[in-house]
Design a protein around this motif. Sequence first.
Motif, PDB file in Angstrom:
ATOM      1  N   TYR A 152       1.068  -1.326  -0.442  1.00  0.00           N
ATOM      2  CA  TYR A 152       0.198   0.150   0.356  1.00  0.00           C
ATOM      3  C   TYR A 152       1.139   1.424  -0.165  1.00  0.00           C
ATOM      4  O   TYR A 152       1.495   1.729   1.072  1.00  0.00           O
ATOM      5  CB  TYR A 152      -0.886   0.013   1.144  1.00  0.00           C
ATOM      6  CG  TYR A 152      -1.867  -1.123   1.391  1.00  0.00           C
ATOM      7  CD1 TYR A 152      -2.577  -0.849   0.147  1.00  0.00           C
ATOM      8  CD2 TYR A 152      -2.515  -2.101   2.265  1.00  0.00           C
ATOM      9  CE1 TYR A 152      -4.048  -1.789   0.051  1.00  0.00           C
ATOM     10  CE2 TYR A 152      -3.912  -2.712   2.164  1.00  0.00           C
ATOM     11  CZ  TYR A 152      -4.454  -2.321   0.658  1.00  0.00           C
ATOM     12  OH  TYR A 152      -5.302  -2.927   1.140  1.00  0.00           O
ATOM     13  N   LEU A 153       0.622   2.328  -0.763  1.00  0.00           N
ATOM     14  CA  LEU A 153       1.205   3.370  -0.437  1.00  0.00           C
ATOM     15  C   LEU A 153       0.600   3.615   0.507  1.00  0.00           C
ATOM     16  O   LEU A 153      -0.231   4.148   1.436  1.00  0.00           O
ATOM     17  CB  LEU A 153       0.435   4.656  -1.376  1.00  0.00           C
ATOM     18  CG  LEU A 153       0.256   3.980  -3.382  1.00  0.00           C
ATOM     19  CD1 LEU A 153      -0.321   5.362  -3.842  1.00  0.00           C
ATOM     20  CD2 LEU A 153       1.659   4.358  -4.042  1.00  0.00           C
ATOM     21  N   PRO A 154       2.339   4.934   1.201  1.00  0.00           N
ATOM     22  CA  PRO A 154       1.829   5.098   2.523  1.00  0.00           C
ATOM     23  C   PRO A 154       0.863   6.265   2.318  1.00  0.00           C
ATOM     24  O   PRO A 154      -0.242   6.694   1.306  1.00  0.00           O
ATOM     25  CB  PRO A 154       2.894   6.495   2.578  1.00  0.00           C
ATOM     26  CG  PRO A 154       3.996   5.548   1.586  1.00  0.00           C
ATOM     27  CD  PRO A 154       3.794   4.929   0.808  1.00  0.00           C
TER      28      PRO A 154
ATOM     29  N   SER B 253       0.896  -1.722   8.567  1.00  0.00           N
ATOM     30  CA  SER B 253       0.071  -1.320   9.651  1.00  0.00           C
ATOM     31  C   SER B 253      -1.739  -0.944   9.397  1.00  0.00           C
ATOM     32  O   SER B 253      -1.095   0.255   9.133  1.00  0.00           O
ATOM     33  CB  SER B 253       0.281  -0.259  10.367  1.00  0.00           C
ATOM     34  OG  SER B 253      -0.123  -0.096  11.850  1.00  0.00           O
ATOM     35  N   LYS B 254      -2.058  -2.066   9.086  1.00  0.00           N
ATOM     36  CA  LYS B 254      -3.975  -1.858   9.419  1.00  0.00           C
ATOM     37  C   LYS B 254      -4.318  -0.518  10.439  1.00  0.00           C
ATOM     38  O   LYS B 254      -5.449  -0.218  10.504  1.00  0.00           O
ATOM     39  CB  LYS B 254      -4.809  -2.812   8.748  1.00  0.00           C
ATOM     40  CG  LYS B 254      -4.301  -3.519   7.921  1.00  0.00           C
ATOM     41  CD  LYS B 254      -5.052  -4.593   7.642  1.00  0.00           C
ATOM     42  CE  LYS B 254      -4.764  -5.174   6.397  1.00  0.00           C
ATOM     43  NZ  LYS B 254      -5.485  -6.062   5.881  1.00  0.00           N
ATOM     44  N   ALA B 255      -3.892  -1.062  11.490  1.00  0.00           N
ATOM     45  CA  ALA B 255      -4.596  -0.623  12.576  1.00  0.00           C
ATOM     46  C   ALA B 255      -3.767   1.514  12.384  1.00  0.00           C
ATOM     47  O   ALA B 255      -4.638   1.825  12.865  1.00  0.00           O
ATOM     48  CB  ALA B 255      -3.809  -0.812  13.672  1.00  0.00           C
ATOM     49  N   ASP B 256      -2.582   1.789  12.073  1.00  0.00           N
ATOM     50  CA  ASP B 256      -2.694   2.943  11.536  1.00  0.00           C
ATOM     51  C   ASP B 256      -2.622   3.252  10.764  1.00  0.00           C
ATOM     52  O   ASP B 256      -2.762   4.892  10.336  1.00  0.00           O
ATOM     53  CB  ASP B 256      -1.006   2.852  11.898  1.00  0.00           C
ATOM     54  CG  ASP B 256      -0.693   2.222  13.414  1.00  0.00           C
ATOM     55  OD1 ASP B 256      -1.058   3.041  14.333  1.00  0.00           O
ATOM     56  OD2 ASP B 256       0.533   1.965  13.508  1.00  0.00           O
ATOM     57  N   ASP B 257      -3.533   2.342   9.266  1.00  0.00           N
ATOM     58  CA  ASP B 257      -3.614   2.909   8.008  1.00  0.00           C
ATOM     59  C   ASP B 257      -2.410   3.299   7.250  1.00  0.00           C
ATOM     60  O   ASP B 257      -2.258   4.114   6.351  1.00  0.00           O
ATOM     61  CB  ASP B 257      -4.974   4.229   7.577  1.00  0.00           C
ATOM     62  CG  ASP B 257      -5.213   4.130   6.400  1.00  0.00           C
ATOM     63  OD1 ASP B 257      -5.058   2.888   5.747  1.00  0.00           O
ATOM     64  OD2 ASP B 257      -5.870   5.482   6.534  1.00  0.00           O
TER      65      ASP B 257
ATOM     66  N   ALA C 250      -5.535   2.496  20.155  1.00  0.00           N
ATOM     67  CA  ALA C 250      -4.532   3.046  19.650  1.00  0.00           C
ATOM     68  C   ALA C 250      -4.622   2.496  18.027  1.00  0.00           C
ATOM     69  O   ALA C 250      -5.495   1.344  18.397  1.00  0.00           O
ATOM     70  CB  ALA C 250      -3.245   2.496  20.386  1.00  0.00           C
ATOM     71  N   GLY C 251      -5.053   3.443  17.532  1.00  0.00           N
ATOM     72  CA  GLY C 251      -4.448   3.028  15.809  1.00  0.00           C
ATOM     73  C   GLY C 251      -5.693   3.484  15.332  1.00  0.00           C
ATOM     74  O   GLY C 251      -6.963   4.193  15.860  1.00  0.00           O
ATOM     75  N   ARG C 252      -6.044   3.554  13.784  1.00  0.00           N
ATOM     76  CA  ARG C 252      -7.055   4.240  13.628  1.00  0.00           C
ATOM     77  C   ARG C 252      -8.389   3.049  12.795  1.00  0.00           C
ATOM     78  O   ARG C 252      -8.510   2.326  11.828  1.00  0.00           O
ATOM     79  CB  ARG C 252      -6.955   4.417  11.716  1.00  0.00           C
ATOM     80  CG  ARG C 252      -6.265   6.221  12.217  1.00  0.00           C
ATOM     81  CD  ARG C 252      -6.121   6.921  10.897  1.00  0.00           C
ATOM     82  NE  ARG C 252      -5.290   7.741  11.005  1.00  0.00           N
ATOM     83  CZ  ARG C 252      -4.289   7.557  11.383  1.00  0.00           C
ATOM     84  NH1 ARG C 252      -3.563   7.569  11.171  1.00  0.00           N
ATOM     85  NH2 ARG C 252      -3.991   9.056  11.106  1.00  0.00           N
ATOM     86  N   VAL C 253      -8.611   1.783  13.449  1.00  0.00           N
ATOM     87  CA  VAL C 253      -9.459   0.765  14.081  1.00  0.00           C
ATOM     88  C   VAL C 253     -10.931   1.150  13.732  1.00  0.00           C
ATOM     89  O   VAL C 253     -11.385   1.874  13.982  1.00  0.00           O
ATOM     90  CB  VAL C 253      -9.490   0.297  15.161  1.00  0.00           C
ATOM     91  CG1 VAL C 253     -10.441  -1.660  15.093  1.00  0.00           C
ATOM     92  CG2 VAL C 253      -8.136  -0.856  15.414  1.00  0.00           C
TER      93      VAL C 253
END
Length: 290
Positions: free
Chosen positions: A84-86, A136-140, A243-246
């Motif tokens: 994935y792109l940042p 990181s899916k949590a941080d997208d 934490a993170g973007r869930v």
Amino acid sequence: MSRSVAALIAEHGLPADYAAQVERWWQPLARDIAAWRAAAAMPLVVGINGAQGSGKSTLAAFLEQALLPALGLGAVTLSLDDLYLPRAGRLTLAREVHPLFATRGVPGTHDAALGGALIDALRAPDRAPLHIPRFSKADDDRLPEGAWRSVTARPDIILFEGWCVGATPQAPEALLVPVNALEAEEDADGIWRGHVNAALAGDYAALFARIDRLVMLRPPGFDAVFANRLLQERKLRDRAGDAGRVMSDAEVERFVRHYERLTRHMFADLPQRADRLFLLDAQQRVISAR
């Protein structure tokens, strides 16, 4: 059941009866891969296609860490997710092409050229240690380079897994009618889906052309894809806590709609092109194969 298989079942939080699936379906697949490799002139690239939540990452882990080593083969997994792109790059794409590209997932939101370069480097007989990105899916977002994986040995098998691995573009006329409300309301002019299709015909076609053999995990339908992705996100939410973007359940539903068009297209197109096809039930259990 081998100790390594038992350890992976525990590590992935799988039910005890998953050992039967490993024995009945995944061990024969590993033997097939070994036979394919014996006839190959260089490291073999095995694509693993599976809609969200179909268990493709789990399959790759069993093949890489237990089943292929038991056959004397070294394997490395490359995940499409890690290409994935940042987040900043996707936001730029969203500004310059279409707002829907802010959401990761569809072709156009990966660095396909990087994926091709990584596969070529893994196949090269002489090279320096290779560093593979991690997302990181949590941080997208893509993790910093210090957290990337290092691969030092040339593998016998490259397992390339991802939800749209091996997908082909649709015919232009298929893009005219929206498949859901997301497309009808937010891509009424078809710019987003047209750009996705063009990406599939371009950089992604070049990336997928490196695949020597294709394995497909096919759920019973798109409703099962949504249910499995919802379960996947809830597990991620439990691990990440605050934490993170869930995503919430409502956000998951919207998120999955980005994948619907291509998922339905793959359900129709890929089964006849896959070298091995595994049909799944709604609980991700294999019910038949060819």
